[in-house]
Write a protein that holds these residues in place. Structure first.
Motif, PDB file in Angstrom:
ATOM      1  N   VAL A 185       8.619  41.210  38.191  1.00  0.00           N
ATOM      2  CA  VAL A 185       7.676  42.329  38.114  1.00  0.00           C
ATOM      3  C   VAL A 185       6.979  42.520  39.461  1.00  0.00           C
ATOM      4  N   GLY A 186       6.607  41.404  40.097  1.00  0.00           N
ATOM      5  CA  GLY A 186       5.923  41.496  41.385  1.00  0.00           C
ATOM      6  C   GLY A 186       6.742  42.227  42.426  1.00  0.00           C
ATOM      7  N   HIS A 187       8.013  41.890  42.529  1.00  0.00           N
ATOM      8  CA  HIS A 187       8.852  42.540  43.535  1.00  0.00           C
ATOM      9  C   HIS A 187       9.211  43.966  43.125  1.00  0.00           C
ATOM     10  N   ALA A 188       9.367  44.198  41.814  1.00  0.00           N
ATOM     11  CA  ALA A 188       9.708  45.547  41.353  1.00  0.00           C
ATOM     12  C   ALA A 188       8.572  46.529  41.597  1.00  0.00           C
ATOM     13  N   LEU A 189       7.327  46.078  41.392  1.00  0.00           N
ATOM     14  CA  LEU A 189       6.189  46.993  41.465  1.00  0.00           C
ATOM     15  C   LEU A 189       5.336  46.852  42.720  1.00  0.00           C
ATOM     16  N   ALA A 190       5.448  45.695  43.395  1.00  0.00           N
ATOM     17  CA  ALA A 190       4.579  45.495  44.568  1.00  0.00           C
ATOM     18  C   ALA A 190       5.300  44.895  45.763  1.00  0.00           C
ATOM     19  N   GLY A 191       6.558  44.540  45.622  1.00  0.00           N
ATOM     20  CA  GLY A 191       7.319  44.010  46.739  1.00  0.00           C
ATOM     21  C   GLY A 191       6.965  42.605  47.149  1.00  0.00           C
ATOM     22  N   MET A 230       4.543  37.013  42.576  1.00  0.00           N
ATOM     23  CA  MET A 230       3.276  37.039  41.842  1.00  0.00           C
ATOM     24  C   MET A 230       3.162  35.826  40.931  1.00  0.00           C
ATOM     25  N   THR A 231       1.940  35.419  40.674  1.00  0.00           N
ATOM     26  CA  THR A 231       1.656  34.468  39.608  1.00  0.00           C
ATOM     27  C   THR A 231       1.597  35.233  38.293  1.00  0.00           C
ATOM     28  N   ASP A 232       1.524  34.499  37.184  1.00  0.00           N
ATOM     29  CA  ASP A 232       1.376  35.158  35.887  1.00  0.00           C
ATOM     30  C   ASP A 232       0.102  35.990  35.833  1.00  0.00           C
ATOM     31  N   ASP A 233      -0.996  35.452  36.359  1.00  0.00           N
ATOM     32  CA  ASP A 233      -2.256  36.197  36.329  1.00  0.00           C
ATOM     33  C   ASP A 233      -2.160  37.482  37.143  1.00  0.00           C
ATOM     34  N   GLU A 234      -1.507  37.407  38.299  1.00  0.00           N
ATOM     35  CA  GLU A 234      -1.340  38.608  39.119  1.00  0.00           C
ATOM     36  C   GLU A 234      -0.441  39.625  38.425  1.00  0.00           C
ATOM     37  N   MET A 235       0.594  39.132  37.748  1.00  0.00           N
ATOM     38  CA  MET A 235       1.461  40.041  36.993  1.00  0.00           C
ATOM     39  C   MET A 235       0.670  40.769  35.917  1.00  0.00           C
ATOM     40  N   LEU A 236      -0.148  40.032  35.173  1.00  0.00           N
ATOM     41  CA  LEU A 236      -0.933  40.660  34.111  1.00  0.00           C
ATOM     42  C   LEU A 236      -1.918  41.682  34.684  1.00  0.00           C
ATOM     43  N   GLU A 237      -2.500  41.366  35.826  1.00  0.00           N
ATOM     44  CA  GLU A 237      -3.412  42.318  36.464  1.00  0.00           C
ATOM     45  C   GLU A 237      -2.663  43.581  36.896  1.00  0.00           C
ATOM     46  N   THR A 238      -1.465  43.398  37.414  1.00  0.00           N
ATOM     47  CA  THR A 238      -0.657  44.540  37.852  1.00  0.00           C
ATOM     48  C   THR A 238      -0.235  45.403  36.676  1.00  0.00           C
ATOM     49  N   LEU A 239       0.078  44.778  35.545  1.00  0.00           N
ATOM     50  CA  LEU A 239       0.532  45.515  34.362  1.00  0.00           C
ATOM     51  C   LEU A 239      -0.612  46.100  33.535  1.00  0.00           C
ATOM     52  N   GLU A 240      -1.844  45.758  33.864  1.00  0.00           N
ATOM     53  CA  GLU A 240      -2.994  46.192  33.061  1.00  0.00           C
ATOM     54  C   GLU A 240      -3.070  47.708  32.854  1.00  0.00           C
ATOM     55  N   TRP A 259      -0.890  49.665  32.140  1.00  0.00           N
ATOM     56  CA  TRP A 259       0.051  50.046  31.076  1.00  0.00           C
ATOM     57  C   TRP A 259      -0.213  49.261  29.791  1.00  0.00           C
ATOM     58  N   ARG A 260      -1.422  48.708  29.637  1.00  0.00           N
ATOM     59  CA  ARG A 260      -1.726  47.934  28.424  1.00  0.00           C
ATOM     60  C   ARG A 260      -1.380  48.756  27.193  1.00  0.00           C
ATOM     61  N   GLY A 261      -0.750  48.106  26.267  1.00  0.00           N
ATOM     62  CA  GLY A 261      -0.209  48.757  25.082  1.00  0.00           C
ATOM     63  C   GLY A 261       1.279  49.029  25.219  1.00  0.00           C
ATOM     64  N   HIS A 262       1.761  49.014  26.475  1.00  0.00           N
ATOM     65  CA  HIS A 262       3.177  49.311  26.746  1.00  0.00           C
ATOM     66  C   HIS A 262       3.736  48.394  27.832  1.00  0.00           C
ATOM     67  N   ARG A 263       3.164  47.205  27.991  1.00  0.00           N
ATOM     68  CA  ARG A 263       3.573  46.357  29.108  1.00  0.00           C
ATOM     69  C   ARG A 263       5.010  45.852  28.950  1.00  0.00           C
ATOM     70  N   TYR A 264       5.417  45.521  27.730  1.00  0.00           N
ATOM     71  CA  TYR A 264       6.810  45.127  27.523  1.00  0.00           C
ATOM     72  C   TYR A 264       7.735  46.323  27.728  1.00  0.00           C
ATOM     73  N   ARG A 265       7.276  47.499  27.369  1.00  0.00           N
ATOM     74  CA  ARG A 265       8.074  48.702  27.613  1.00  0.00           C
ATOM     75  C   ARG A 265       8.349  48.866  29.116  1.00  0.00           C
ATOM     76  N   VAL A 266       7.343  48.587  29.934  1.00  0.00           N
ATOM     77  CA  VAL A 266       7.519  48.677  31.382  1.00  0.00           C
ATOM     78  C   VAL A 266       8.616  47.713  31.845  1.00  0.00           C
ATOM     79  N   VAL A 267       8.565  46.481  31.336  1.00  0.00           N
ATOM     80  CA  VAL A 267       9.574  45.485  31.717  1.00  0.00           C
ATOM     81  C   VAL A 267      10.965  45.938  31.286  1.00  0.00           C
ATOM     82  N   ARG A 268      11.085  46.461  30.067  1.00  0.00           N
ATOM     83  CA  ARG A 268      12.393  46.944  29.585  1.00  0.00           C
ATOM     84  C   ARG A 268      12.891  48.117  30.427  1.00  0.00           C
ATOM     85  N   LEU A 269      11.992  49.019  30.804  1.00  0.00           N
ATOM     86  CA  LEU A 269      12.397  50.166  31.614  1.00  0.00           C
ATOM     87  C   LEU A 269      12.875  49.728  32.998  1.00  0.00           C
ATOM     88  N   LEU A 270      12.191  48.757  33.585  1.00  0.00           N
ATOM     89  CA  LEU A 270      12.627  48.246  34.879  1.00  0.00           C
ATOM     90  C   LEU A 270      14.032  47.665  34.780  1.00  0.00           C
TER      91      LEU A 270
END
Length: 305
Positions: free
Chosen positions: A250-256, A259-269, A271-282
């Protein structure tokens, strides 16, 4: 062969059959999942009424069809619309980035499936804990083939129904060893099998309550809960925190960057409610994520230990 039960319906949202159900397949040799030359998806499952084999097809862009065989065919057909994402609600999803906007536009039929079979998803997920995917899929294939029941009805190749909780509990230690499953994962799965009925009740719970119930099981943590929620509960927001690759992907896909898990969650925030959808779309868009430079997670052959 005429199906025991069948249903055709028009889905509420555009739905791509294979793309939606692909998340349920545990490797190319999955004994409970098959594709045939006509484009149909075959899947076996256990229901409260008994075992079932499903044949899922997409006669045209606006129609889905499920045919099923076995004592659980009626229940399986009734669940088929949700299995194919009928309960998945994309309302409120905003791509926000050109990358995701393009992925969303190119994959309008990607839905989040909901099997409503919690223990079935949990068993497969426990086998995937702390090992590479190839190794987990090999263990799944061996154990389901050895201890699952023959699939009812016609199938494009020999298929099996995932073992019952009772069957998982009675697998002897040497069979786990032969399948490459270490004692910790074997104990976790067999312990969970003893509470299978209580675990199935989480399909009617909120995500938070479902997670609380699942994590009562020793050896079941946030990663396992998220993987089960994505498949059994159709949770479009469940993020697999603790995954070996996901944060960096996720870190490289969205920020290049990594990332740590905490940074990933902050980046995906956003899209809360659709965060797994974002991963599937990527993934559906073929976004490569992190370049492979470091060592990969090793295949651990527990049969040699």
């Amino acid at each position: 062969m005429i199906a025991d039960h069948a249903l055709s319906w028009r889905p509420r949202h555009p739905t791509d059959l294979r793309q939606t159900l692909g998340a349920l397949r545990r490797g190319g040799g999955d004994p409970a999942f098959a594709l045939d030359a006509t484009g149909a998806v075959w899947r076996t499952t256990r229901t409260a009424e008994g075992d079932a084999t499903l044949r899922l097809t997409q006669p045209d862009a606006e129609t889905l069809r499920c045919e099923a065989w076995g004592p659980g065919a009626g229940a399986a057909v009734a669940q088929a619309p949700e299995l194919l994402g009928d309960a998945d609600d994309p309302t409120g999803f905003e791509p926000r980035l050109p990358l995701l906007d393009d992925a969303h536009r190119r994959n309008p039929g990607l839905r989040i499936p909901r099997t409503a079979q919690v223990f079935e998803a949990l068993a497969a997920t426990i086998l995937e804990q702390k090992v590479i995917t190839l190794q987990a899929h090999d263990s799944w294939r061996r154990l389901v083939t050895r201890f699952g029941q023959p699939a009812p009805g016609p199938t494009p190749r020999p298929m099996r129904v995932v073992p019952s909780p009772e069957a998982w509990r009675t697998i002897p230690s040497w069979e786990w060893h032969r399948a490459g499953v270490d004692p910790k994962r074997a104990r976790t799965l067999q312990n969970a099998a003893g509470y299978a009925d209580r675990l199935e009740a989480v399909v009617a719970m909120s995500p938070a309550d479902a997670a609380a119930r699942l994590t009562l099981m020793p050896g079941v943590g946030p990663w396992t809960v998220a993987e089960v929620a994505q498949r059994a509960l159709g949770d479009a927001d469940a993020v697999s925190v603790g995954d070996y690759h996901l944060a960096n992907y996720v870190g490289h896909a969205l920020a290049g960057r990594d990332m740590t898990d905490d940074e990933m969650l902050e980046t995906l925030e956003p899209w809360r409610g659709h965060r797994y959808r974002v991963v599937r779309l990527l993934g559906a868009a073929g976004v490569p994520g992190r370049p492979r430079r470091g060592p990969r997670m090793a295949f651990v052959d527990h049969r040699a230990i």
